[in-house]
Design an enzyme around this catalytic site. Sequence first.
Site: not given
Length: 527
Positions: A182-183, A417-418
């Site tokens: 959970g949280g 771009g890499a």
Amino acid sequence: MTVVDETPSEPTDARGRVAELHALREVARRGPSDRATEAQKAKGKLTARERIELLLDEGSFKEVEQLRRHRATGFGLEAKRPYTDGVITGWGTVEGRTVFVYAHDFRIFGGALGEAHATKIHKIMDMAISAGAPLVSLNDGAGARIQEGVSALAGYGGIFQRNTRASGVIPQISVMLGPCAGGAAYSPALTDFVFMVRETSQMFITGPDVVKAVTGEEISQNGLGGADVHAETSGVAHFAYDDEETCIAEVRYLLSMLPQNNRENPPTVVSEDPVDRRSDVLLDLVPADGNRPYDMHKVIEELVDEGDFLEVHERWARNIICALARLDGQVIGIVANQPQSLAGVLDIEASEKAARFVQMCDAFNVPIVTLLDVPGFLPGVDQEHGGIIRHGAKLLYAYCNATVPRISLILRKAYGGAYIVMDSQSIGADLTYAWPTNEIAVMGAEGAANVIFRKQIAEAADSEATRARMVKEYKAELMHPYYAAERGLVDDVIDPVETREVLASALAMLRTKHADLPSRKHGNPPQ
């Protein structure tokens, strides 16, 4: 042994008071009962105090609020008020340096968080931030204490707020040694590093029963959120180990590589590995043929002190390596493409992994060395629809925002771009080196020739021969090893065997680097 909530007969002198104090402390140290301890051991788990003893230097632990008890009523709570309220908090040392710690005691309320429990954690977190020392959480808890209702939930909110305030200020390490559902799972996710132990630790937002009820899928706790799942598939866990002893020993090792806080540099050691050690093996380790794979781990071993490094997220996004190591006794962060996995391309997961690591290094004054051998970003519909643009931008943003010393080394391919994203000179690398085997280009020669000379190839009588000739011409003109150096995009082309000495010398020069970012509240990085 069972804790009885009766006030002992009142002592009549100071010696009696002291005896009473020691008796209460012994009750707190022993825990709720021998039966509860046996149940913990039966699961293959250590007690909270045993874990703290493994983490900290012998005899250094100083406990805070040992005698704290909850004040809640209802659902039988008023009859069960054990000391510590299920969490042990305090500080000690690791290799002589202060470290703060809190450890859930699963024997008490299953380690569930109530109001008093949360207040103790809040206090130790505040102390860690004020003292400027790392915080380690030893997690083994069943979530919020349901009997205390919304007060328990508010306690988690206070932890999350402090995790965020401490982020980039002090190192925060979460060690998962039991369930975390959970949280409660959000606090580890907010910290710098997450360790897990196989079989005994799990993390998930909704457990197997809820998953089955909502989706009809049946899965075990380990299958849903075990150590291997988070180390290999989700990327939530940075490290996974087979037993608690090994796990906690590695936490100590990690702490030895990190500074106390963001105002200090990582600790240095005297290295017995000669800084000018030549690495002739590198000439044969990395093939000149860009299509042949090799293990980048072996390159890193040759460059760092004693060949020793700590890889982060070793089993997730294997096409990129992130590691902490030492070079001439100084801690460095290494980001390197791994040609053995997906040819070392950048994809969504690799970009996220490296971006987070770069940010961590920058926050804690760890210089970054980037080893490039990257053919580009991974093409594909799944990658584009998954948001490779924004995920790749995370890595670009992290590098551009980093003010620590940054050195990049191009071993072989650096395409498109890499190449830019992997800490090229154009985005702020302090120094860029290359081996004579480097190929820096917009794309590979074959692809470039097919685009540039498409018409000539199509019209040629022997299209294959023409393509081969055009590829050779493109390589000769734009992809020779000294093209980037001639244009100032590479500071030097170096002999691979001298790489260790070159990097160490450059890092020594950059040790006093100072760079200021523009005045702003904070940036808005791509998400």
